[in-house]
Design a protein around this motif. Structure first.
Motif, mmCIF file in Angstrom:
data_model
loop_
_atom_site.group_PDB
_atom_site.id
_atom_site.type_symbol
_atom_site.label_atom_id
_atom_site.label_comp_id
_atom_site.label_asym_id
_atom_site.label_seq_id
_atom_site.Cartn_x
_atom_site.Cartn_y
_atom_site.Cartn_z
ATOM 1 N N LEU A 70 160.970 -4.315 2.466
ATOM 2 C CA LEU A 70 160.277 -4.711 4.363
ATOM 3 C C LEU A 70 160.669 -2.986 4.475
ATOM 4 O O LEU A 70 161.170 -1.727 3.900
ATOM 5 C CB LEU A 70 161.480 -4.547 5.242
ATOM 6 N N VAL A 71 158.769 -3.306 4.829
ATOM 7 C CA VAL A 71 159.413 -1.070 5.743
ATOM 8 C C VAL A 71 158.676 -1.281 6.623
ATOM 9 O O VAL A 71 157.633 -1.886 7.099
ATOM 10 C CB VAL A 71 157.333 -0.743 4.818
ATOM 11 N N ARG A 72 159.096 -0.823 8.052
ATOM 12 C CA ARG A 72 159.024 -1.050 8.852
ATOM 13 C C ARG A 72 158.887 0.426 9.994
ATOM 14 O O ARG A 72 158.736 0.988 9.820
ATOM 15 C CB ARG A 72 160.872 -1.101 10.098
ATOM 16 N N ALA A 73 157.668 -0.498 10.845
ATOM 17 C CA ALA A 73 157.056 0.832 12.264
ATOM 18 C C ALA A 73 157.360 0.671 12.962
ATOM 19 O O ALA A 73 157.998 -0.470 13.542
ATOM 20 C CB ALA A 73 155.386 0.684 11.256
ATOM 21 N N SER A 74 157.230 1.624 13.903
ATOM 22 C CA SER A 74 157.799 1.416 15.198
ATOM 23 C C SER A 74 157.637 -0.045 15.588
ATOM 24 O O SER A 74 158.300 -0.373 17.079
ATOM 25 C CB SER A 74 157.457 3.376 15.974
ATOM 26 N N ASP A 75 156.372 -0.523 15.502
ATOM 27 C CA ASP A 75 155.622 -1.565 16.241
ATOM 28 C C ASP A 75 154.459 -2.383 15.582
ATOM 29 O O ASP A 75 154.247 -1.483 14.909
ATOM 30 C CB ASP A 75 155.332 -1.277 18.313
ATOM 31 N N PRO A 76 154.041 -3.562 15.680
ATOM 32 C CA PRO A 76 153.130 -4.180 15.360
ATOM 33 C C PRO A 76 151.911 -2.968 15.149
ATOM 34 O O PRO A 76 151.444 -3.207 13.571
ATOM 35 C CB PRO A 76 153.081 -5.146 16.226
ATOM 36 N N GLY A 77 151.224 -2.438 16.071
ATOM 37 C CA GLY A 77 149.689 -1.700 16.150
ATOM 38 C C GLY A 77 150.568 -0.668 14.930
ATOM 39 O O GLY A 77 149.003 -0.364 14.387
ATOM 40 N N ALA A 78 151.691 -0.062 15.288
ATOM 41 C CA ALA A 78 151.851 0.824 13.861
ATOM 42 C C ALA A 78 151.823 0.765 11.864
ATOM 43 O O ALA A 78 151.420 1.146 11.815
ATOM 44 C CB ALA A 78 153.238 1.599 14.301
ATOM 45 N N SER A 79 152.512 -1.001 12.442
ATOM 46 C CA SER A 79 152.744 -1.785 11.248
ATOM 47 C C SER A 79 151.532 -2.040 10.325
ATOM 48 O O SER A 79 150.848 -1.531 8.799
ATOM 49 C CB SER A 79 153.424 -3.033 11.093
ATOM 50 N N PHE A 80 149.939 -2.066 11.171
ATOM 51 C CA PHE A 80 148.739 -2.750 11.081
ATOM 52 C C PHE A 80 148.093 -0.747 10.551
ATOM 53 O O PHE A 80 147.278 -0.796 9.928
ATOM 54 C CB PHE A 80 147.359 -3.489 12.041
ATOM 55 N N ASP A 81 148.454 -0.014 11.496
ATOM 56 C CA ASP A 81 147.205 1.393 10.814
ATOM 57 C C ASP A 81 148.180 1.929 9.014
ATOM 58 O O ASP A 81 148.305 2.572 8.932
ATOM 59 C CB ASP A 81 147.783 2.323 11.945
ATOM 60 N N LEU A 82 149.673 1.228 9.876
ATOM 61 C CA LEU A 82 150.142 1.986 8.090
ATOM 62 C C LEU A 82 149.788 0.895 7.009
ATOM 63 O O LEU A 82 149.444 2.155 5.853
ATOM 64 C CB LEU A 82 151.281 2.144 8.173
ATOM 65 N N PHE A 83 149.752 -0.510 7.256
ATOM 66 C CA PHE A 83 148.692 -1.218 6.033
ATOM 67 C C PHE A 83 147.183 -0.803 5.726
ATOM 68 O O PHE A 83 146.733 -0.024 4.335
ATOM 69 C CB PHE A 83 148.800 -2.295 6.792
ATOM 70 N N ARG A 84 146.322 -0.323 6.650
ATOM 71 C CA ARG A 84 145.161 0.409 6.787
ATOM 72 C C ARG A 84 145.474 1.211 5.969
ATOM 73 O O ARG A 84 144.426 2.100 4.787
ATOM 74 C CB ARG A 84 144.282 0.000 7.900
ATOM 75 N N GLY A 85 146.393 2.264 5.805
ATOM 76 C CA GLY A 85 146.151 3.332 5.499
ATOM 77 C C GLY A 85 146.488 3.575 3.985
ATOM 78 O O GLY A 85 146.946 4.474 3.210
ATOM 79 N N GLY A 86 147.346 2.112 2.833
ATOM 80 C CA GLY A 86 147.591 2.292 2.212
ATOM 81 C C GLY A 86 148.679 2.259 1.803
ATOM 82 O O GLY A 86 149.517 2.023 0.887
ATOM 83 N N VAL A 87 149.909 1.890 3.183
ATOM 84 C CA VAL A 87 151.269 1.413 2.581
ATOM 85 C C VAL A 87 151.288 0.271 2.691
ATOM 86 O O VAL A 87 150.951 -0.528 3.639
ATOM 87 C CB VAL A 87 152.076 2.437 4.212
#
Length: 310
Positions: A228-245
Motif C-alpha cells: 500500500l502507498v498511502r496519500a494524505s486523502d483520496p484526492g491526493a491518491s488520485f493525483d499521485l496515480f496520475r503522476g505515475g505513482v
C-alpha cells in the motif's frame, strides 16, 4: 366490598396499564365476568396489598362500565409522548452550541459534492434535516478524507459526522445503523496486465490509497502480497496515480468514475474490493444520544428521505 385477589408478576412490564388489561382478560376467561380488575383503576374501594410474590390488587366483584377499558388505554398515550420528548431532548443535546456542526467528507463523492460552493449529497442533506429537527442552523466542517474526519473526533471540532462503520473506529466514536452502502474498487492504467480486482494482490504491485479511508483499513488487513502507498486523502491518491505513482489506485466507485472518465487512459476494474456501510457518528460514547440519532436515521430511511437524496 368483597373482592378477589389477582397476583401479578414480580417484574411487570414498563407499560403497567397494558399489563393490567392482559391480566384482566385472563381473569375473565377463568371467572367469566366482565373485566372486574378494571374497577381498581376507577374505584376508591380497590386496595393494594403487597405480598412476597409481587403486586397484589384486590378487585371488587362489581362489574365496571366498558368505558373503564378506554380509560386505561387513554392512560397509555402519555408514555409515547414522553418518549418523543426525551428523544428530542437527546437530539438537542448533540449540539450544545448555537449551531449543529456537521463534519462532511468531500473526499467521498458518493456521499457529498461541492458544486460551486453549494454542498449536495446525502450527508449534507441528512445534516440539514437533523439541524431542522433540533431547531438550530447547520454549520458544515469540511474535510477531504475520512481519516482526517476521524482524527478530529476527540478535539471538539464537530458534533456529528459520517464515517464507514469500522470496529477500530468504534473504540472512539459511536455509530448509528448504516444509512447507505457504497462500493470500493480499483482502477488501473490502460496498459496494465491487471484485469480484475483479484489480480491486484500480487508481489511487487503497489496500490495507492487515501490514508485512513475505509478501503485503506480493509486492505491493510486483507492484502497478502501487494504494497500500500498511502496519500494524505483520496484526492491526493488520485493525483499521485496520475503522476505515475503505483500500479493500482483504490477508491469509491463514484469518485473513481469522476476522476478517471472514459478516455483518460485509466480503466476501472469490474468487481469490488469491499462494500462500505456508511453511518452517522457521534465523536464520543453516549448510549442515549446515540439511540436518539439512530432513531433519526431510521426515520430518514423509512420516509424515503435517504433514497431521494442518495
Amino acid at each position: 366490598m368483597p373482592g378477589r385477589a389477582i397476583d401479578l408478576p414480580v417484574n411487570p412490564p414498563v407499560d403497567f396499564a397494558a399489563a393490567i388489561i392482559m391480566h384482566a382478560e385472563v381473569y375473565n376467561r377463568m371467572q367469566m365476568v366482565n373485566l372486574p380488575i378494571m374497577q381498581t383503576l376507577r374505584s376508591a374501594s380497590g386496595r393494594h396489598q403487597p405480598t412476597g410474590y409481587g403486586p397484589r390488587f384486590v378487585a371488587p366483584t362489581a362489574c365496571p362500565a366498558p368505558s373503564s377499558v378506554l380509560r386505561v388505554v387513554r392512560q397509555r398515550r402519555p408514555i409515547a409522548s414522553q418518549t418523543r420528548i426525551l428523544m428530542r431532548n437527546q437530539l438537542q443535546a448533540i449540539a450544545p452550541g448555537p449551531s449543529l456542526r456537521a463534519a462532511i467528507n468531500l473526499g467521498n463523492r458518493a456521499l457529498a459534492q461541492n458544486d460551486n460552493g453549494e454542498l449536495r449529497g446525502i450527508t449534507p442533506a441528512l445534516s440539514r434535516r437533523l439541524a431542522e429537527e433540533i431547531g438550530k442552523p447547520v454549520e458544515f466542517v469540511l474535510y477531504d478524507g475520512a481519516g482526517k474526519t476521524f482524527k478530529d473526533a476527540g478535539k471538539g471540532l464537530w458534533d456529528v459526522g459520517f464515517l464507514a462503520i469500522d470496529p477500530a473506529r468504534a473504540k472512539a466514536v459511536s455509530f448509528t445503523r448504516p444509512y447507505t452502502e457504497i462500493i470500493a474498487t480499483y482502477a488501473v492504467r490502460d496498459n496494465s496486465p491487471v484485469t480484475s480486482v483479484d489480480q491486484a494482490d500480487r508481489p511487487g504491485t503497489k496500490i495507492v490509497v487515501g490514508n485512513g479511508s475505509a478501503y485503506d483499513l480493509f486492505l491493510t488487513e486483507a492484502l497478502h502480497h501487494a504494497e500500500l502507498v498511502r496519500a494524505s486523502d483520496p484526492g491526493a491518491s488520485f493525483d499521485l496515480f496520475r503522476g505515475g505513482v503505483g500500479d493500482v489506485v483504490a477508491g469509491v466507485l463514484q469518485s473513481l468514475q469522476r476522476n478517471f472518465p472514459q478516455g483518460s487512459g485509466v480503466r476501472i476494474l469490474p468487481g469490488k474490493i469491499t462494500s462500505v456501510r456508511q453511518a452517522m457518528v457521534l465523536p464520543y460514547h453516549d448510549a442515549d444520544r446515540t439511540a436518539a440519532l439512530d432513531a433519526f436515521v431510521e426515520r430518514a430511511i423509512a420516509s424515503g428521505f435517504v433514497e431521494a437524496n442518495n
